[in-house]
Scaffold this active site. Structure first.
Site, PDB file in Angstrom:
ATOM      1  N   ASP A 184       0.833  -1.196   0.000  1.00 31.90           N
ATOM      2  CA  ASP A 184       0.000   0.000   0.000  1.00 31.90           C
ATOM      3  C   ASP A 184       0.868   1.247   0.000  1.00 31.90           C
ATOM      4  O   ASP A 184       2.026   1.215  -0.421  1.00 31.90           O
ATOM      5  CB  ASP A 184      -0.933  -0.033   1.226  1.00 31.90           C
ATOM      6  CG  ASP A 184      -2.234   0.712   0.965  1.00 31.90           C
ATOM      7  OD1 ASP A 184      -2.204   1.948   0.909  1.00 31.90           O
ATOM      8  OD2 ASP A 184      -3.278   0.054   0.825  1.00 31.90           O
ATOM      9  N   HIS A 224      -4.196   6.074   3.128  1.00 29.87           N
ATOM     10  CA  HIS A 224      -4.787   4.803   2.700  1.00 29.87           C
ATOM     11  C   HIS A 224      -4.217   3.624   3.479  1.00 29.87           C
ATOM     12  O   HIS A 224      -4.954   2.780   4.004  1.00 29.87           O
ATOM     13  CB  HIS A 224      -4.558   4.617   1.198  1.00 29.87           C
ATOM     14  CG  HIS A 224      -5.385   3.541   0.578  1.00 29.87           C
ATOM     15  ND1 HIS A 224      -4.879   2.312   0.243  1.00 29.87           N
ATOM     16  CD2 HIS A 224      -6.692   3.510   0.230  1.00 29.87           C
ATOM     17  CE1 HIS A 224      -5.833   1.567  -0.302  1.00 29.87           C
ATOM     18  NE2 HIS A 224      -6.943   2.270  -0.321  1.00 29.87           N
ATOM     19  N   SER A 384     -11.006  -1.730  -1.342  1.00 31.99           N
ATOM     20  CA  SER A 384      -9.817  -1.893  -0.493  1.00 31.99           C
ATOM     21  C   SER A 384     -10.239  -2.235   0.923  1.00 31.99           C
ATOM     22  O   SER A 384      -9.674  -3.132   1.569  1.00 31.99           O
ATOM     23  CB  SER A 384      -8.985  -0.606  -0.482  1.00 31.99           C
ATOM     24  OG  SER A 384      -8.289  -0.423  -1.683  1.00 31.99           O
TER      25      SER A 384
END
EC number: 3.4.21.-
Length: 690
Positions: A184, A224, A384
């Site tokens: 990520d 994120h 996600s």
């Protein structure tokens, strides 16, 4: 100095001109590719040391992303053939550099793959592709492309079985024996949710951010990854609160990465696994890019090394099979639902769908750790987040049963999911039958699960429309193919059959003249110690029909299929079962070949269940009782109106054309016929096999 002068006299003219560029241009070139000059000095010796390969036509193939804006021309992954030795990989890379230099081109080898797959990553002009494709050992070349993050507390309650629900989410096991790798963005590792639970590795492979004015605020770069780490193992909002995590940075501050960077990250994980083997390993890939053959191949390699890979289906409201790694069969692909168990909509887009999705999970307004501060929380949405939930569930299941294989884990995730809760109207009409109506949930208990017969349905891609077109559905290496069926929206198909391919049985469906294409449907099951075979009877040509039996007394019938070599005016009459008298036989049209799937396994017993209707309808179903698992599904009697038969969870579904336009009569009534199987207790099964 004399030697150096001699080498310089051999340089190709275009390279010499390149080195004589003005100071500003030379400095720019030096800044971008600092080791190019060293490469040029070595080119002549490389040419002298490498024997030229004989000229031959290119047998390798070239691939690139179907979505033009995501392409990254100038960087290529050169994949070598399976048997290529490590030394040959490096030699092939050097040969490419040397031959390119002779033609006046500079190349740069960015990475050589050894542990994940044989090959290398090269920066070069697209003009050299024809040359590279002709090199010895080259299997295929893929142009690099972009991948993207897929994100735009009801979620914990939704995945928890009722017996565990209380005022606070308290899972039965926190996944403490499992390590989760996260590919990520960077992560704010000192956030109270994940502090001490996440180790930030030194791995980083990301592209430059787009735009000259982009500011790399830490909160933006970490957003994120921090949120997903919290969803997986956060103290308060995490699924697997005991799981440890390692993060690899493959996405930049804009949530953008590359296929090549993801490949190098996966190889980093494989190297770590080889150097220091640990217990169960889960890799979470909350990203998606265009379909990539090389990325899917890398996922396959890692999965066969015992790693569980979980990925986002994608947020493009599209067929997940068009994206990678979502389209890789060895990866657990997760779509997103909201608090009402409906597909997530993200503006004009939303969750991906289709046959490449394994199941769905919570993915809208998910509360998790925020990178704004060490105690902040934020809600985010996307596949996600859904994938992070399934990665957490997988970690908890593996902590309880660390010996589970990928196939066993996937089957359990499917078996314990909430079923038939998603409103399928949200999906395109042609995708509704292909998309699993499953929302992930924790198993209430694993007690006795070892003797449960787990099965899942695997659809093939749609075949072409030509008469000889076929479609193939495959099971995972650890699964048994127990039955095979087919489906055509036009109803024009020549049936299906089970056949051996590469040492494994596959399900092949046949299109018919005038058809619009066909899908093959495999019923894939976990059946340890099984001995299965396919018995085939050629067309009888006359009489009541073609029939085939499971001859061995200890073998039971798990599925029937049939196919036609010649069309019967585009109609298809699939095999039927005669449960009275001889339940272990398949009976079909006298002009069709009939195939029976017969298996022997400890404790395995099967029976036939039928549900008929007096007049044709668009759909008829029959389900297996509690404790029994559907292994085979077919139609009776199988008129030209039947589009196909397929399994949905534990239910056999037979579909026919719209009867208002077909002029059907009561003589054309139909039925759904299911074969239901189960495995009895070990002690009882052992006595029967003695």
């Amino acid at each position: 100095m004399g030697t150096v002068s001699s080498r310089r006299s051999w340089w190709p003219l275009p390279l010499l001109l390149l080195l004589l560029l003005g100071p500003a241009g030379a400095r720019a070139q030096e800044d971008e590719d600092g080791d190019y000059e060293e490469l040029v000095l070595a080119l002549r010796s490389e040419e002298d040391g490498l024997a030229e390969a004989p000229e031959h036509g290119a047998t390798a193939t070239f691939h690139r992303c179907a979505k033009d804006p995501w392409r990254l021309p100038g960087t290529y992954v050169v994949v070598l053939k399976e048997e290529t030795h490590r030394s040959q990989s490096e030699r092939t890379a050097r040969r490419l550099q040397a031959q390119a230099a002779r033609r006046g081109y500079l190349t740069k080898i960015l990475h050589v793959f050894h542990d994940l797959l044989p090959g290398f990553l090269v920066k070069m002009s697209g003009d050299l592709l024809e040359l590279a494709l002709k090199l010895p050992h080259v299997d295929y070349i893929e142009e690099d492309s972009s991948v993207f993050a897929q994100s735009i507390p009801w979620n914990l309650e939704r995945i928890t079985p009722p017996r565990y629900r209380a005022d606070e989410y308290q899972p039965p096991d926190g996944g403490s024996l499992v390590e989760v790798y996260l590919l990520d963005t960077s992560i704010q590792s000192d956030h109270r949710e994940i502090e001490g639970r996440v180790m930030v590795t030194d791995f980083e492979n990301v592209p430059e951010e787009d735009g000259t004015r982009f500011h790399r605020q830490a909160s933006k770069c970490d957003s994120h990854g921090t949120h997903l780490a919290g969803v997986v193992s956060g103290r308060d909002a995490g699924v697997a609160k005991g799981a440890s995590m390692r993060s690899l940075r493959v996405l930049n501050c804009q949530g953008k990465g590359t296929v090549s960077g993801t490949l190098i990250g996966l190889e980093f994980i494989r190297k770590s696994q080889l150097v220091q083997p640990v217990g169960p390993l889960v890799v979470l890939m909350p990203l998606a890019g265009g379909y990539s053959r090389v990325l899917n191949a890398a996922c396959q390699r890692l999965a066969r090394a015992g790693v569980v890979l979980v990925t986002a289906a994608g947020n493009f409201r599209d067929d997940a099979c068009l994206y990678s790694p979502a389209s890789a069969p060895e990866v657990i692909t997760v779509g997103a639902t909201n608090a009402q168990d409906q597909p997530v909509t993200l503006g004009t887009l939303g969750t991906n769908f289709g046959r490449c999705v394994d199941l769905f999970a919570p993915g809208e307004d998910i509360i998790g750790a925020s990178s704004d501060c060490s105690t902040c929380f934020v809600s985010q949405s996307g596949t996600s987040q859904a994938a992070a939930h399934v990665a957490g569930i997988a970690a908890m299941m593996l902590s309880v049963e660390p010996e589970l294989t990928l196939a066993e884990l996937r089957q359990r995730l499917i078996h314990f999911s909430a079923k038939d809760v998603i409103n399928e109207v949200w999906f395109p009409e042609d995708q509704r039958v292909l998309t699993p109506n499953l929302v992930a949930a924790l198993p209430p208990s694993t007690h006795g699960a070892g003797w449960q017969l787990f099965c899942r349905t695997v659809w093939s891609a749609h075949s072409g429309p030509t008469r000889m077109a076929t479609a193939i559905a495959r099971c995972a290496p650890d699964e048994e193919l127990l039955s095979c069926s087919s489906f055509s929206r036009s109803g024009k198909r020549r049936g299906e059959r089970m056949e051996a391919q590469g040492g494994k049985l596959v399900c092949r469906a046949h299109n018919a003249f005038g058809g619009e294409g066909v899908c093959a449907i495999a019923r894939c099951c976990l059946l340890p110690q099984a001995n299965c075979s396919v018995h085939t009877a050629p067309p009888a040509g006359s009489g009541m029909g073609t029939r085939v039996l499971c001859h061995q007394q200890v073998h039971v019938l798990t599925g029937c299929s049939s196919h036609w070599e010649v069309e019967d005016l585009g109609t298809h009459k699939p095999p039927v079962l005669r449960p009275r008298g001889q339940p272990n036989q398949c009976v079909g049209h006298r002009e069709a070949s009939i195939h029976a799937s017969c298996c022997r396994a400890p404790g395995l017993e099967c029976k036939v269940k039928e549900h008929g209707i007096p007049a044709p309808q668009e759909q008829v179903t029959v389900a297996c009782e509690e404790g029994w698992t559907l292994t085979g599904c077919s139609a009776l009697p199988g008129t030209s109106h039947v589009l196909g038969a397929y399994a949905v969870d534990n239910t056999c579904v037979v579909r026919s054309r719209d009867i208002s336009t077909t002029g059907s009569t009561s003589e054309e009534a139909m039925a759904a016929v299911a074969i239901c199987c189960r495995r009895r207790h070990l002690a009882q099964a052992s006595q029967e096999l003695q």
